[in-house]
Each structure stands twice: as structure tokens, then as C-alpha cells.
Write an enzyme that holds these catalytic residues in place. Sequence first.
Site, PDB file in Angstrom:
ATOM      1  CG  ASP A   1       1.382   6.999  10.550  1.00  0.00           C
ATOM      2  OD1 ASP A   1       0.587   6.327  11.325  1.00  0.00           O
ATOM      3  OD2 ASP A   1       1.850   6.897   9.623  1.00  0.00           O
TER       4      ASP A   1
ATOM      5  CG  ASP B   1       1.966   0.266  15.915  1.00  0.00           C
ATOM      6  OD1 ASP B   1       1.524  -0.898  16.505  1.00  0.00           O
ATOM      7  OD2 ASP B   1       2.342   0.096  14.804  1.00  0.00           O
TER       8      ASP B   1
ATOM      9  N   GLY C   1       2.561   0.068   2.246  1.00  0.00           N
ATOM     10  CA  GLY C   1       3.246   0.076   0.883  1.00  0.00           C
ATOM     11  C   GLY C   1       2.330  -0.192  -0.240  1.00  0.00           C
TER      12      GLY C   1
ATOM     13  CG  ASP D   1       3.224   7.741   3.176  1.00  0.00           C
ATOM     14  OD1 ASP D   1       3.277   8.647   2.111  1.00  0.00           O
ATOM     15  OD2 ASP D   1       3.790   7.455   4.204  1.00  0.00           O
TER      16      ASP D   1
HETATM   17  P1  13P Z   1      -0.296   3.099   2.842  1.00  0.00           P
HETATM   18  O1  13P Z   1       1.113   2.689   2.856  1.00  0.00           O
HETATM   19  O2  13P Z   1      -1.298   2.145   2.233  1.00  0.00           O
HETATM   20  O3  13P Z   1      -0.267   4.349   2.202  1.00  0.00           O
HETATM   21  O4  13P Z   1      -0.404   3.225   4.398  1.00  0.00           O
HETATM   22  C1  13P Z   1      -0.277   4.517   5.048  1.00  0.00           C
HETATM   23  C2  13P Z   1      -0.341   4.214   6.462  1.00  0.00           C
HETATM   24  O5  13P Z   1      -0.743   3.386   6.875  1.00  0.00           O
HETATM   25  C3  13P Z   1       0.446   5.297   7.418  1.00  0.00           C
HETATM   26  O6  13P Z   1       0.221   5.063   8.984  1.00  0.00           O
HETATM   27  O1  G3H Z   2       2.986   3.506   8.045  1.00  0.00           O
HETATM   28  C1  G3H Z   2       4.018   4.142   7.399  1.00  0.00           C
HETATM   29  C2  G3H Z   2       3.765   5.180   6.651  1.00  0.00           C
HETATM   30  O2  G3H Z   2       3.506   5.182   5.415  1.00  0.00           O
HETATM   31  C3  G3H Z   2       5.038   6.108   6.925  1.00  0.00           C
HETATM   32  O3  G3H Z   2       6.233   5.488   6.363  1.00  0.00           O
HETATM   33  O4  G3H Z   2       7.925   5.406   8.022  1.00  0.00           O
HETATM   34  O5  G3H Z   2       8.368   5.272   5.608  1.00  0.00           O
HETATM   35  O6  G3H Z   2       7.750   7.331   6.906  1.00  0.00           O
HETATM   36  P1  G3H Z   2       7.611   5.825   6.808  1.00  0.00           P
HETATM   37 ZN    ZN Z   3       0.248   2.896   9.265  1.00  0.00          ZN
END
Ligand code: 13P
Ligand code: G3H
Ligand code: ZN
Length: 334
Positions: free
Chosen positions: A99, A121, A196, A273
Site C-alpha cells: 500500500d 504512489d 484517517g 484501515d
Molecule cells: P482509511 O484511513 O479511510 O481507512 O483509508 C485506508 C487507505 O486508504 C489505505 O491505503
Molecule cells: O493509507 C494509509 C494506511 O491507512 C496505512 O497507514 O501508514 O499508518 O500504516 P500507515
Molecule cells: Zn491509501
Amino acid sequence: MITTYNSLGFVNTRAMFQVALKNSFAVPAYNFNNMEQLQAIVMACLETQSPVILQVSKGAREYADRTLLRYMAQGAVEMMKRIAREKNLGEIPIALHLDHGDSFELCKSCVESGFSSVMIDGSHLPYDENVALTKRVVDYAHQYDVTVEGELGILAGVEEDVKAENHSFTRPEEVADFLRQTGVDSLAIAIGTSHGAYKFKPGQKPMIRLDILHEIEKRIPGFPIVLHGSSSVPQAAVEIINKYGGKLNGSIGIPEDQLREAARSAVCKINIDSDGRLVMTAKIREVFASKPEEFDPRKYLGPAREALKQMYISKNKNVLGSAGQAPAILAVIK
Ligand code: 13P
Ligand code: G3H
Ligand code: ZN
């Protein structure tokens, strides 16, 4: 030495997205950092017969250790197969996805250690630099049949190290050229979602720009689109967190009916997330408050895992529409 993703039991996202487009649903992409999150995701998806994309951020890789995390994901595939046999359920397709990869080197490292899909990204870069970086990752990853997600447009909130005060919506007039120049397999777009728990200001109507999504769909018909920042921020979890000493003020997410509508369109992957973080934290706070004598981690992480699992089951059934879609994807792969 390169570990191929199929030797670990993962699949790439190609067949998943093909079926998601045809059957009008979105594949869940759930982030994990630890064992309980991973168990909850895999069990929920197995029980609902949903495909799943296990997402690992750069931060998750650092937190849990990149080697351990990869073996945990591999172990999750083996666990899924064993439980499927024991419970007489069908197996489900599982992808392991990076990700928000922020460099060619990170993407390469993931491809080499068995990831079946990576995101590069470059959304914060000038257009031409985003194209060049994304193409470099695609050219490398495709040699190993690893699928690649790119991004155009900037989400408000915090994207890893990139802070965007305001949304910079994806420009529909750029998408076709971006796909042609880079060869990406899917495209993340910015249409008003954000990362978030604070996606809208209090008083603001929580709305994503489905009009921009539809305009993009027209420009690249039948191409898989990805939505990041798609947590709904369940207010029940927020209330429990605040009741037991937490302090979350004015947290607002994306309404589930808007995500359901997006999932019916060319949106094939929806990233969630924060909702998992909220549900887990709410349950742990509740157990700490109601059973102060407990100090065995299994006694608070166990209930948190169960609450998470129920949340993912509900997402698959009621929001993404991915429940019951695993057999159709496996039929394409075989
Ligand atoms: P949220 O913070 O809305 O759960 O988004 C997660 C996300 O886009 C991970 O790449
Ligand atoms: O887009 C971000 C995801 O929620 C992952 O978050 O970088 O805190 O693991 P993180
Ligand atoms: Zn994301």
C-alpha cells in the site's frame, strides 16, 4: 533470490478486478499490522467467501518487520486452506499488496519477497515524474506478473509522508494518457475520500464526488478504479472509545451507501484501515474498563479480533458486495 507470489499461494489482482467489473462489486483491501488483524480479515473473508487484498503499508512493514509480515501473510493462506478443508468451505483468492509504495526500490523489494501486487504512489509528484516512476515500477513488476496500482490526484489528510491540506481531485482529462504511458493495472483516484478518521469538517455534508468518478469511467471504460480513504468511521465505535477515556472529536467517515454505489461502478478495490483501528480500540478500551482485573492479552485482543471480524463480514456483505464472489474469481484463475 526472488520468491514468486504464486509459490506462496497468493494471486495477483487481475482476475479479481475482471470479475469485480463484471459482477459490480469491489474487492476489499484491508490493512494489517499484526496477527489479530490478519486473522480477523482472513476469517471474515473465508466465512463470507469473499476475495481479499491484504494490504501492507511501508509503516506496517517497518513495525512488524518485513520478513515476519511476509511469512504471516503466507501463513494466513495456509490457515485459510486448512480451515476451508475442516469446515467444508471453498478456498478464497488472496492477494498480498504493498500500500502506498513511495519508491521503485520499495516496490522491487516487495515484488522480490512474494507480494502479488504493488502500489506506486507518485500522486504528489509533477505529472511527468509520476508517469516516469510508475512506468519504471510497471516494467519491473510485470516481468514477474505482479500487478501495479498507480495514483492520480491527491487525497486530503495524510498520505504517508505527504500532507495535503486540500483535495486535489483527479483530473478526468489526464487518466487515459496516464494509463497509456504507464501500463498500470489499476488506478487510484481522488474524489473526496481521505485517510484517517476526520474526513469532513463538522457541519460539512459527507459527500464524495461520484460525478467525477462517472466522468473518469467514461474516459476509461472497463478499467479498474481504486478508492483509498474509504473508512466510514462507525460512530458506535467512536462513542465507546470516548466513553472509556478516549478523545476523538468530530470524526466523520464516508457514508456506506455512497461506497456501495461506488462499488457497483468501475471501482474494483476499496481500501479500509481506520475502521479496523477504531473497532479494535473500542473493544480493548471496553474490556479494560469493564474487566480491570484482566491482564492476559488474549482476554482483550481476542474480543477485539472477534469485533473486527464481524465488522469485515458486514463490509463484505453490505458495502462492498464481495461476499460470495470468491468462486467466480477462482474459476477465472484455474
Ligand atoms: P482509511 O484511513 O479511510 O481507512 O483509508 C485506508 C487507505 O486508504 C489505505 O491505503
Ligand atoms: O493509507 C494509509 C494506511 O491507512 C496505512 O497507514 O501508514 O499508518 O500504516 P500507515
Ligand atoms: Zn491509501
